[in-house]
Write a protein that holds these residues in place. Structure first.
Motif, mmCIF file in Angstrom:
data_model
loop_
_atom_site.group_PDB
_atom_site.id
_atom_site.type_symbol
_atom_site.label_atom_id
_atom_site.label_comp_id
_atom_site.label_asym_id
_atom_site.label_seq_id
_atom_site.Cartn_x
_atom_site.Cartn_y
_atom_site.Cartn_z
ATOM 1 N N GLY A 108 62.101 90.707 11.382
ATOM 2 C CA GLY A 108 61.318 91.611 10.798
ATOM 3 C C GLY A 108 60.887 92.830 12.064
ATOM 4 O O GLY A 108 59.689 93.558 11.998
ATOM 5 N N LEU B 31 60.952 96.211 14.318
ATOM 6 C CA LEU B 31 61.278 97.627 13.867
ATOM 7 C C LEU B 31 62.479 97.998 14.688
ATOM 8 O O LEU B 31 62.767 97.835 15.987
ATOM 9 C CB LEU B 31 60.064 98.414 14.340
ATOM 10 C CG LEU B 31 60.157 99.771 14.066
ATOM 11 C CD1 LEU B 31 60.306 100.155 12.720
ATOM 12 C CD2 LEU B 31 59.007 100.606 15.013
ATOM 13 N N ASN C 277 55.567 97.993 6.919
ATOM 14 C CA ASN C 277 56.683 96.870 7.163
ATOM 15 C C ASN C 277 57.129 96.168 5.980
ATOM 16 O O ASN C 277 56.461 96.597 4.456
ATOM 17 C CB ASN C 277 56.028 95.733 8.201
ATOM 18 C CG ASN C 277 54.918 94.961 7.421
ATOM 19 O OD1 ASN C 277 54.710 95.234 6.355
ATOM 20 N ND2 ASN C 277 54.203 94.307 8.189
ATOM 21 N N GLU D 210 64.235 101.347 10.553
ATOM 22 C CA GLU D 210 64.527 99.979 9.697
ATOM 23 C C GLU D 210 64.054 98.967 10.332
ATOM 24 O O GLU D 210 63.360 99.059 11.585
ATOM 25 C CB GLU D 210 66.116 99.865 9.805
ATOM 26 C CG GLU D 210 66.874 100.895 9.291
ATOM 27 C CD GLU D 210 68.423 100.698 9.075
ATOM 28 O OE1 GLU D 210 68.814 99.676 9.817
ATOM 29 O OE2 GLU D 210 69.076 101.528 8.414
ATOM 30 N N PHE D 211 63.826 97.724 9.711
ATOM 31 C CA PHE D 211 63.257 96.503 10.063
ATOM 32 C C PHE D 211 64.643 95.417 10.158
ATOM 33 O O PHE D 211 65.141 95.263 9.115
ATOM 34 C CB PHE D 211 62.308 95.977 9.306
ATOM 35 C CG PHE D 211 61.089 96.869 9.302
ATOM 36 C CD1 PHE D 211 60.198 96.337 10.225
ATOM 37 C CD2 PHE D 211 61.016 98.068 8.340
ATOM 38 C CE1 PHE D 211 59.098 97.417 10.289
ATOM 39 C CE2 PHE D 211 59.630 98.896 8.672
ATOM 40 C CZ PHE D 211 58.675 98.519 9.436
ATOM 41 N N ASP D 212 64.586 94.754 11.349
ATOM 42 C CA ASP D 212 65.608 93.495 11.496
ATOM 43 C C ASP D 212 65.303 92.543 10.380
ATOM 44 O O ASP D 212 64.252 92.006 10.464
ATOM 45 C CB ASP D 212 65.520 92.826 12.707
ATOM 46 C CG ASP D 212 66.664 92.181 13.217
ATOM 47 O OD1 ASP D 212 67.124 91.603 12.206
ATOM 48 O OD2 ASP D 212 67.010 91.870 14.434
#
Length: 417
Positions: free
Chosen positions: A70, A72, A151, A64-66
């Motif tokens: 952004g 990882l 992304n 996932e991406f924060d």
């Protein structure tokens, strides 16, 4: 160049046919073996690729991406059971993004991180999955799959690289190759043996025909030897004694007729053996036939007597004349004591011709063998008695050999009444 004997050419032809049959089947076996080996190799690769694909597709869903920055996030990857299983994997940079590399906890294959990083970079740069056999360092060949991921902005920033140890699969494939090759060798040997048997069976009619031709020549020469000698003796006597020509001429004509009968009977036998003709069966007075054969056979000083009772049989007369002539010739040549003339007595009655001599007799141990071709107890060609037995057999009769109590051999030719 001297031509090869027919028998040798047949043997060479059999070898050629065996070789051609073996070569054709061996080529087919090698081709199918190659297909089987290729199929097994592809199946092995597909199995390894399937395992790697399962890992990379699972990890792609787990990362996932924060939303805040952004970055990882691989926390879910670390908590999934796939993290502790083989194939091992790594989440590596490969594009414009920057994030810490992540490696699964289980070290299934010792892989050089630089090699894995290069694979991840290629996959991210090209934007498509990269897979194949790769030397991951230390001479270890592994099956790898690098699946790029993006992304939130849609840019490829890295790849998940799954690594499967190809060693066990390659060992199994090598074992399979050896098994297939060994099977090919065994099958080629079996094919060669089958080819030899098939070629032998294919050549057999020609070999039988060649043997029959040789038999015909041998037996014709055997049967004509005595009549030719007698004919020559009559001709020489007639030349030296003009006053006896009137007496000798009918005997000469008779011998010539007998020679023609011998040749005709040989042709009949050849046609019978080839299935082209049937016996010329007719009703015959056996006693008269035997008496005529004795009259036409020069005795050369031997004593030949005939005791005959009227006996009617259904036979081929030319073949029976030949058989009786052979029995008489055999008795005249071999049925005598050393330095003495032969004494032969012939009895005809009830479809039975008995030829008795006063010679040394026949060893019971070889009596049966004397009726085989080229078997004789005295150095002759050994064809006469085999011909007699053949004549008896084709008429449904028998030829028996035994010794008389007072000495000498007895040959008994029996025809069905």
């Amino acid at each position: 160049m001297k031509p090869r004997p027919a028998a040798e050419r047949l043997r060479r032809l059999r070898l050629v046919l065996t070789g051609m049959f073996t070569a054709m089947n061996a080529a087919g076996l090698v081709f199918f073996a190659w297909l089987a080996i290729q199929a097994d190799g592809k199946q092995t690769e597909q199995q390894l690729d399937g395992d790697n694909s399962r890992v990379t597709s699972t990890v792609v869903r787990l990362i996932e991406f924060d939303p805040a920055n952004g970055a990882l996030v691989t926390a879910f990857v670390g908590r999934d059971e796939i993290n502790d299983q083989c194939p091992q994997f790594a989440v590596l940079q490969g594009g414009s993004g920057s994030f810490p590399s992540y490696y699964s906890s289980r070290d299934c294959v010792r892989a050089d991180p630089a090699v894995l990083g290069g694979l991840a970079y290629d996959a991210a740069q090209k934007g498509r999955v990269q897979y194949g056999d790769v030397d991951v360092g230390g001479g270890v060949v592994a099956r790898v799959r690098a699946e790029p991921f993006r992304n939130p902005s849609g840019q490829y920033i890295g790849a998940i690289v799954a690594v499967s140890d190809a060693g066990p699969a390659q060992v199994a494939h090598a074992r399979y190759v050896l098994l297939v090759m060994g099977g090919c060798v065994v099958l080629v040997g079996a094919v060669a043996l089958a080819g030899h048997r098939l070629s032998t069976r294919a050549i057999r009619p020609a070999a039988d025909a060649l043997e029959q031709q040789q038999n015909l020549l041998d037996e014709t020469a055997h049967d004509l030897r005595n009549p030719v000698a007698a004919l020559r003796a009559l001709a020489e006597t007639a030349l030296g004694n003009p006053d006896q020509q009137a007496e000798l001429l009918p005997r000469t004509v008779g011998l010539a007729a007998r020679m023609g009968t011998i040749i005709e009977s040989q042709l009949v036998r050849a046609r019978l053996a080839a299935g082209m003709d049937d016996l010329a069966i007719q009703s015959v007075w056996l006693d008269q036939l035997v008496t005529a054969v004795v009259a036409d056979t020069p005795a050369d000083g031997a004593s030949v007597t005939v005791t005959a009772a009227p006996s009617r049989v259904r036979v081929d007369p030319s073949l029976v004349q030949r058989a009786v002539g052979n029995l008489l010739d055999n008795a005249l040549h071999h049925g005598r004591q050393p330095s003495q003339q032969a004494i032969v007595h012939i009895t005809v009655a009830g479809g039975r011709v008995t030829v008795a001599d006063h010679g040394p007799g026949v060893d019971p141990a070889i009596a049966e063998g004397l009726m085989d071709r080229f078997r004789t107890g005295s150095g002759s060609t050994g064809l006469g008695l085999s011909i007699v037995r053949w004549v008896a057999q084709v008429h449904g009769g028998t030829l028996d050999i035994y010794n008389a109590d007072e000495g000498g051999a007895i040959f008994e030719l029996v025809f069905p009444s």
